[in-house]
Each structure stands twice: as C-alpha cells, then as structure tokens.
Design a protein around this motif. Structure first.
Motif, PDB file in Angstrom:
ATOM      1  N   SER A 194       0.963  -1.219   0.116  1.00  0.00           N
ATOM      2  CA  SER A 194       0.271   0.221   0.059  1.00  0.00           C
ATOM      3  C   SER A 194       0.826   1.280   0.381  1.00  0.00           C
ATOM      4  O   SER A 194       0.422   2.276  -0.749  1.00  0.00           O
ATOM      5  CB  SER A 194      -0.771   0.148   0.983  1.00  0.00           C
ATOM      6  OG  SER A 194      -2.212  -1.026   1.253  1.00  0.00           O
ATOM      7  N   ILE A 195       1.535   1.558   1.315  1.00  0.00           N
ATOM      8  CA  ILE A 195       2.966   2.231   0.591  1.00  0.00           C
ATOM      9  C   ILE A 195       3.563   2.651  -0.720  1.00  0.00           C
ATOM     10  O   ILE A 195       3.198   3.310  -1.033  1.00  0.00           O
ATOM     11  CB  ILE A 195       3.938   2.080   1.577  1.00  0.00           C
ATOM     12  CG1 ILE A 195       3.676   2.409   3.197  1.00  0.00           C
ATOM     13  CG2 ILE A 195       4.754   3.055   1.727  1.00  0.00           C
ATOM     14  CD1 ILE A 195       4.195   2.039   4.382  1.00  0.00           C
ATOM     15  N   VAL A 196       3.849   1.500  -0.981  1.00  0.00           N
ATOM     16  CA  VAL A 196       4.783   1.660  -2.125  1.00  0.00           C
ATOM     17  C   VAL A 196       3.335   1.994  -3.645  1.00  0.00           C
ATOM     18  O   VAL A 196       3.619   3.184  -4.519  1.00  0.00           O
ATOM     19  CB  VAL A 196       5.097   0.145  -3.444  1.00  0.00           C
ATOM     20  CG1 VAL A 196       5.553   0.318  -4.161  1.00  0.00           C
ATOM     21  CG2 VAL A 196       6.717  -0.197  -1.680  1.00  0.00           C
ATOM     22  N   ARG A 197       2.089   1.712  -3.443  1.00  0.00           N
ATOM     23  CA  ARG A 197       1.158   2.038  -4.341  1.00  0.00           C
ATOM     24  C   ARG A 197       0.641   3.964  -4.179  1.00  0.00           C
ATOM     25  O   ARG A 197       1.319   4.432  -5.116  1.00  0.00           O
ATOM     26  CB  ARG A 197       0.192   1.760  -4.162  1.00  0.00           C
ATOM     27  CG  ARG A 197       0.214  -0.130  -4.928  1.00  0.00           C
ATOM     28  CD  ARG A 197      -1.137  -1.140  -4.360  1.00  0.00           C
ATOM     29  NE  ARG A 197      -0.673  -2.097  -5.304  1.00  0.00           N
ATOM     30  CZ  ARG A 197      -1.650  -2.403  -6.410  1.00  0.00           C
ATOM     31  NH1 ARG A 197      -2.087  -1.618  -6.795  1.00  0.00           N
ATOM     32  NH2 ARG A 197      -1.296  -4.231  -6.846  1.00  0.00           N
ATOM     33  N   GLU A 198       1.048   4.108  -2.290  1.00  0.00           N
ATOM     34  CA  GLU A 198       0.271   5.005  -2.402  1.00  0.00           C
ATOM     35  C   GLU A 198       1.338   6.364  -2.849  1.00  0.00           C
ATOM     36  O   GLU A 198       1.240   7.537  -3.712  1.00  0.00           O
ATOM     37  CB  GLU A 198       0.356   5.417  -1.042  1.00  0.00           C
ATOM     38  CG  GLU A 198       0.929   7.010  -0.493  1.00  0.00           C
ATOM     39  CD  GLU A 198       0.450   6.803   1.018  1.00  0.00           C
ATOM     40  OE1 GLU A 198       1.297   7.669   1.413  1.00  0.00           O
ATOM     41  OE2 GLU A 198      -0.039   5.930   1.575  1.00  0.00           O
ATOM     42  N   MET A 199       2.879   5.808  -3.040  1.00  0.00           N
ATOM     43  CA  MET A 199       3.434   6.413  -3.662  1.00  0.00           C
ATOM     44  C   MET A 199       3.852   6.734  -4.947  1.00  0.00           C
ATOM     45  O   MET A 199       5.341   6.937  -5.850  1.00  0.00           O
ATOM     46  CB  MET A 199       5.140   6.406  -2.915  1.00  0.00           C
ATOM     47  CG  MET A 199       4.994   6.561  -1.513  1.00  0.00           C
ATOM     48  SD  MET A 199       6.336   6.691  -0.564  1.00  0.00           S
ATOM     49  CE  MET A 199       7.867   7.726  -0.489  1.00  0.00           C
ATOM     50  N   ASP A 200       3.357   5.450  -5.840  1.00  0.00           N
ATOM     51  CA  ASP A 200       3.189   5.983  -7.176  1.00  0.00           C
ATOM     52  C   ASP A 200       4.565   5.315  -7.868  1.00  0.00           C
ATOM     53  O   ASP A 200       4.615   5.488  -8.992  1.00  0.00           O
ATOM     54  CB  ASP A 200       2.789   7.210  -7.795  1.00  0.00           C
ATOM     55  CG  ASP A 200       1.159   7.051  -7.785  1.00  0.00           C
ATOM     56  OD1 ASP A 200       0.297   6.417  -7.395  1.00  0.00           O
ATOM     57  OD2 ASP A 200       1.296   8.983  -8.035  1.00  0.00           O
ATOM     58  N   LEU A 201       4.735   4.150  -7.246  1.00  0.00           N
ATOM     59  CA  LEU A 201       6.348   3.110  -7.499  1.00  0.00           C
ATOM     60  C   LEU A 201       5.655   1.549  -7.766  1.00  0.00           C
ATOM     61  O   LEU A 201       6.777   0.689  -7.159  1.00  0.00           O
ATOM     62  CB  LEU A 201       7.085   3.376  -6.471  1.00  0.00           C
ATOM     63  CG  LEU A 201       7.272   5.004  -6.736  1.00  0.00           C
ATOM     64  CD1 LEU A 201       8.560   5.087  -5.749  1.00  0.00           C
ATOM     65  CD2 LEU A 201       8.249   5.422  -7.583  1.00  0.00           C
TER      66      LEU A 201
END
Length: 153
Positions: free
Chosen positions: A140-147
C-alpha cells in the motif's frame, strides 16, 4: 551515516529515489522503475513474499493446488505467458500440507504425528496471516507513492 538515517523507513527510502528522479512516474500504477534500484528490488521482494504467504495460508487451510492458486492471485498478474509457464511448472514443487506435516525437524519435541501436523498447520497459518498483513501494508505504501509497476515481465 546520513545515508542510513535517510533510508530508515520504506517510505523514506522510496522518497530518496523519487527525489533523485530515477523512475518514470506517469499516472498512478503506470510507472517504470529503474533496474536496479531499491524500489524495483523491493517490489519483487514484496511480490515474492505475497506469493509465499498466500501459499502458506492456502496450504494450511487444506486448499487443493494451493501453490497454483496463490500464484494466480499474486505473481501471475505480473508475468507474461512464458514466465507464467515456467513459474506454474515450478509451483508443482511446492509441498502439500501432508508433506509439510512430516517434517519432524520443524517441531523436534513433538513425537505424535497428528499433533505435529496440527502444530505446524496452526503456526504456519498464524505466520501467513501476520505476513500477509505486513506485506499488504508495505505494498500500500509503495502504491501510494506511485512506485508499483503493473506491466508484465
């Protein structure tokens, strides 16, 4: 060391790479990660763990074809046809719960085969549940940061 302090968390490590401009970020879920990079390696580590925990959960729940099902729900969505064929063939090597239940070395103090199987099932299921929660949070963190790349490889 400043580098260690700056990379103390997943979010801060990813932010360093965003600030450096090493990834192609377009619109959400359509990025291209530089390889090698922290984000790229972390993405594949998380995907592998996601598969592993899904497999552990499914195998301990008695699901037939646990590895195949876990693969389809996790790594399968990121693999092209050739990679998928190889990965599905490899998933046949994943042990069944019946096979895992005979691994006395995992619980050497338990001599009763039925109790050994119950203890392994219980502990693996608990481990899988906790692991899935951690991996889901990190994804979720990685997706939130668009990576998080969605293209197939």
């Amino acid at each position: 060391n400043e580098d260690v302090v700056g990379r103390a968390t997943l979010r801060s490590s990813l932010q360093i790479e965003i600030d450096a401009g090493i990834h192609q970020q377009r619109r959400q879920h359509d990025c291209r990660l530089k390889d090698p990079s922290f984000a790229c390696q972390m993405q594949w580590l998380l995907r592998g763990l996601w598969f592993s925990f899904a497999y552990f959960f499914k195998v301990t729940s008695g699901e037939e074809n646990a590895a195949k099902s876990a693969y389809s729900e996790t790594l399968g969505q990121y693999h092209n046809k050739l990679t998928a064929v190889v990965a599905r063939a490899t998933s046949l090597l994943c042990p069944s719960m019946k096979e895992i239940s005979t691994l006395q070395g995992l619980f050497p103090e338990e001599t009763d085969p039925e109790k050994l199987a119950q203890a392994l099932r219980r502990d693996m299921n608990s481990y899988a549940s906790a692991g899935q929660q951690l991996v889901t949070s990190m994804i979720s963190i990685v997706r939130e940061m668009d990576l998080w790349e969605s293209r197939k490889v």
